[in-house]
Design a protein around this motif. Structure first.
Motif, PDB file in Angstrom:
ATOM      1  N   GLY A   1      56.012  84.672  20.654  1.00  0.00           N
ATOM      2  CA  GLY A   1      56.146  83.228  20.529  1.00  0.00           C
ATOM      3  C   GLY A   1      56.124  82.558  21.880  1.00  0.00           C
ATOM      4  N   ARG A   2      56.696  83.216  22.868  1.00  0.00           N
ATOM      5  CA  ARG A   2      56.689  82.618  24.201  1.00  0.00           C
ATOM      6  C   ARG A   2      55.280  82.523  24.732  1.00  0.00           C
ATOM      7  NH1 ARG A   2      61.829  85.189  27.418  1.00  0.00           N
ATOM      8  NH2 ARG A   2      63.437  84.330  26.097  1.00  0.00           N
ATOM      9  N   TRP A   3      54.509  83.562  24.449  1.00  0.00           N
ATOM     10  CA  TRP A   3      53.119  83.541  24.886  1.00  0.00           C
ATOM     11  C   TRP A   3      52.390  82.391  24.217  1.00  0.00           C
ATOM     12  CZ3 TRP A   3      50.579  85.740  28.692  1.00  0.00           C
ATOM     13  CH2 TRP A   3      51.114  86.869  29.294  1.00  0.00           C
ATOM     14  N   LEU A   4      52.592  82.267  22.926  1.00  0.00           N
ATOM     15  CA  LEU A   4      51.839  81.271  22.170  1.00  0.00           C
ATOM     16  C   LEU A   4      52.248  79.867  22.559  1.00  0.00           C
ATOM     17  CD1 LEU A   4      51.786  82.938  18.655  1.00  0.00           C
ATOM     18  CD2 LEU A   4      49.990  82.872  20.372  1.00  0.00           C
ATOM     19  N   THR A   5      53.480  79.681  22.946  1.00  0.00           N
ATOM     20  CA  THR A   5      53.933  78.342  23.292  1.00  0.00           C
ATOM     21  C   THR A   5      53.721  78.035  24.763  1.00  0.00           C
ATOM     22  OG1 THR A   5      56.147  79.242  23.525  1.00  0.00           O
ATOM     23  CG2 THR A   5      55.617  78.174  21.426  1.00  0.00           C
ATOM     24  N   GLY A   6      53.183  79.004  25.488  1.00  0.00           N
ATOM     25  CA  GLY A   6      52.823  78.730  26.873  1.00  0.00           C
ATOM     26  C   GLY A   6      53.975  78.832  27.840  1.00  0.00           C
ATOM     27  N   VAL A   7      55.033  79.503  27.445  1.00  0.00           N
ATOM     28  CA  VAL A   7      56.138  79.669  28.375  1.00  0.00           C
ATOM     29  C   VAL A   7      55.699  80.576  29.518  1.00  0.00           C
ATOM     30  CG1 VAL A   7      58.448  80.608  28.684  1.00  0.00           C
ATOM     31  CG2 VAL A   7      57.884  79.293  26.628  1.00  0.00           C
ATOM     32  N   TYR A   8      54.924  81.574  29.147  1.00  0.00           N
ATOM     33  CA  TYR A   8      54.386  82.463  30.162  1.00  0.00           C
ATOM     34  C   TYR A   8      53.087  81.879  30.682  1.00  0.00           C
ATOM     35  CZ  TYR A   8      57.662  86.036  28.622  1.00  0.00           C
ATOM     36  OH  TYR A   8      58.770  86.738  28.320  1.00  0.00           O
ATOM     37  N   ARG A   9      52.976  81.784  31.979  1.00  0.00           N
ATOM     38  CA  ARG A   9      51.750  81.279  32.566  1.00  0.00           C
ATOM     39  C   ARG A   9      50.951  82.431  33.150  1.00  0.00           C
ATOM     40  NH1 ARG A   9      51.951  75.712  33.397  1.00  0.00           N
ATOM     41  NH2 ARG A   9      53.263  74.872  31.749  1.00  0.00           N
ATOM     42  N   VAL A  10      49.681  82.334  33.007  1.00  0.00           N
ATOM     43  CA  VAL A  10      48.828  83.333  33.627  1.00  0.00           C
ATOM     44  C   VAL A  10      48.799  83.087  35.128  1.00  0.00           C
ATOM     45  CG1 VAL A  10      46.536  84.317  33.711  1.00  0.00           C
ATOM     46  CG2 VAL A  10      47.415  83.393  31.553  1.00  0.00           C
ATOM     47  N   PRO A  11      49.140  84.090  35.912  1.00  0.00           N
ATOM     48  CA  PRO A  11      49.149  83.913  37.363  1.00  0.00           C
ATOM     49  C   PRO A  11      47.753  83.650  37.885  1.00  0.00           C
ATOM     50  CG  PRO A  11      49.444  86.234  36.776  1.00  0.00           C
ATOM     51  CD  PRO A  11      49.510  85.433  35.500  1.00  0.00           C
TER      52      PRO A  11
END
Ligand SMILES: [Zn+2]
Length: 60
Positions: free
Chosen positions: A33-43
């Motif tokens: 869910g964090r990935w999908l909501t954009g909490v994690y940013r691609v470096p």
């Protein structure tokens, strides 16, 4: 020597072999869910910024 399993990145508990690096499917979903909501940013640099004007006509 038995290697200690890594801690679950979500709750910090010991991860399960079946769901590693998470401990439960719950934590797996939380991470997803964090990935999908954009909490994690691609470096790296931001991709395709349309809001950036070209550095031209700098005749001042
Ligand atoms: Zn967990």
């Amino acid at each position: 020597m038995a290697k200690q399993p890594p801690a679950c990145p979500i709750c910090g508990r010991r991860s399960s072999e079946a769901y590693r690096p998470f401990c439960t499917p719950r934590c797996q979903e939380v991470d997803l869910g964090r990935w999908l909501t954009g909490v994690y940013r691609v470096p790296g640099p931001p991709a395709e910024l349309d809001d950036d004007p070209p550095p031209s006509s700098d005749a001042a």
